[in-house]
Design a protein around this motif. Structure first.
Motif, PDB file in Angstrom:
ATOM      1  N   THR A   1      -2.674  66.290  74.163  1.00 54.66           N
ATOM      2  CA  THR A   1      -2.090  67.012  73.251  1.00 54.66           C
ATOM      3  C   THR A   1      -1.436  66.117  72.146  1.00 54.66           C
ATOM      4  O   THR A   1      -0.460  65.258  72.594  1.00 54.66           O
ATOM      5  CB  THR A   1      -0.872  68.283  73.984  1.00 54.66           C
ATOM      6  OG1 THR A   1      -1.425  68.868  74.945  1.00 54.66           O
ATOM      7  CG2 THR A   1      -0.355  68.917  72.706  1.00 54.66           C
ATOM      8  N   LEU A   2      -1.586  66.356  70.910  1.00 51.82           N
ATOM      9  CA  LEU A   2      -1.214  65.428  69.899  1.00 51.82           C
ATOM     10  C   LEU A   2      -0.236  66.369  69.025  1.00 51.82           C
ATOM     11  O   LEU A   2      -0.684  67.309  68.590  1.00 51.82           O
ATOM     12  CB  LEU A   2      -2.166  65.020  69.065  1.00 51.82           C
ATOM     13  CG  LEU A   2      -3.262  64.172  69.475  1.00 51.82           C
ATOM     14  CD1 LEU A   2      -4.296  63.626  68.624  1.00 51.82           C
ATOM     15  CD2 LEU A   2      -2.717  62.720  69.948  1.00 51.82           C
ATOM     16  N   ILE A   3       1.019  65.909  68.956  1.00 46.83           N
ATOM     17  CA  ILE A   3       1.967  66.497  68.018  1.00 46.83           C
ATOM     18  C   ILE A   3       2.249  65.581  66.921  1.00 46.83           C
ATOM     19  O   ILE A   3       2.727  64.394  67.188  1.00 46.83           O
ATOM     20  CB  ILE A   3       3.259  66.828  68.613  1.00 46.83           C
ATOM     21  CG1 ILE A   3       2.983  68.018  70.008  1.00 46.83           C
ATOM     22  CG2 ILE A   3       4.185  67.604  67.894  1.00 46.83           C
ATOM     23  CD1 ILE A   3       4.070  68.264  70.701  1.00 46.83           C
ATOM     24  N   THR A   4       1.847  65.912  65.649  1.00 46.60           N
ATOM     25  CA  THR A   4       2.032  64.897  64.518  1.00 46.60           C
ATOM     26  C   THR A   4       2.394  65.800  63.384  1.00 46.60           C
ATOM     27  O   THR A   4       3.009  66.988  63.455  1.00 46.60           O
ATOM     28  CB  THR A   4       0.409  64.677  63.989  1.00 46.60           C
ATOM     29  OG1 THR A   4      -0.073  65.535  63.625  1.00 46.60           O
ATOM     30  CG2 THR A   4      -0.333  64.012  64.992  1.00 46.60           C
ATOM     31  N   ASP A   5       3.134  65.014  62.329  1.00 45.41           N
ATOM     32  CA  ASP A   5       3.407  65.603  60.942  1.00 45.41           C
ATOM     33  C   ASP A   5       2.174  66.012  60.426  1.00 45.41           C
ATOM     34  O   ASP A   5       0.882  65.820  60.843  1.00 45.41           O
ATOM     35  CB  ASP A   5       4.087  64.658  60.187  1.00 45.41           C
ATOM     36  CG  ASP A   5       3.456  63.569  59.699  1.00 45.41           C
ATOM     37  OD1 ASP A   5       2.250  63.413  59.737  1.00 45.41           O
ATOM     38  OD2 ASP A   5       3.879  62.519  59.242  1.00 45.41           O
ATOM     39  N   ASP A   6       2.447  66.732  59.238  1.00 47.42           N
ATOM     40  CA  ASP A   6       1.193  67.404  58.659  1.00 47.42           C
ATOM     41  C   ASP A   6       0.434  66.730  57.502  1.00 47.42           C
ATOM     42  O   ASP A   6       0.377  67.001  56.508  1.00 47.42           O
ATOM     43  CB  ASP A   6       1.733  68.862  57.925  1.00 47.42           C
ATOM     44  CG  ASP A   6       0.686  69.886  57.728  1.00 47.42           C
ATOM     45  OD1 ASP A   6      -0.247  69.919  58.308  1.00 47.42           O
ATOM     46  OD2 ASP A   6       0.862  70.456  56.669  1.00 47.42           O
TER      47      ASP A   6
END
Length: 124
Positions: A25-30
């Motif tokens: 699962t990747l959580i990044t900025d936009d």
């Protein structure tokens, strides 16, 4: 940490595919550079992070970046781009070493016992 030549989507996708497991699962900025990451991981959650919340949400990232900058500026002063990966490797070693405080003596003891002495003294 990996030195990359630019922040383009193709460069980011190449690094993610080489270093991140497909089921992650990747959580990044936009950022626009992260738009195609959904195909490289099972879940990609981009977040718009308000400027006043960056220090709270990405606190560990900013801590690591500020420590890396400080080490490079304080110790190495002026670096050449071809040595940057080596400096980042050194920083990561030092940054991660702080988690071995309790086991440091045991690790030192093991290294001392298992290392082979290459030095030979010759009498004349």
């Amino acid at each position: 940490m990996q030195v990359i030549p630019d922040h383009k989507a193709d460069t980011i996708n190449e690094q993610v595919s080489a270093n991140v497991s497909p089921g992650s699962t990747l959580i990044t900025d936009d950022s626009n550079s992260y738009r195609d990451l959904g195909g490289l991981a099972s879940i990609h959650r981009p977040q718009i992070i308000p400027k006043d919340k960056v220090g709270e949400i990405l606190a560990q990232v900013h801590l690591a970046i500020s420590h890396a900058k400080r080490m490079i500026l304080d110790i190495h002063h002026n670096i050449k781009p071809k040595y940057l990966q080596g400096y980042l490797n050194e920083f990561c070693y030092k940054f991660n070493r702080k988690y071995f405080c309790k086991a440091l003596f045991d690790r030192l003891l093991i290294v001392g016992v298992t290392s082979k002495n290459e030095f030979r003294y010759r009498l004349r």
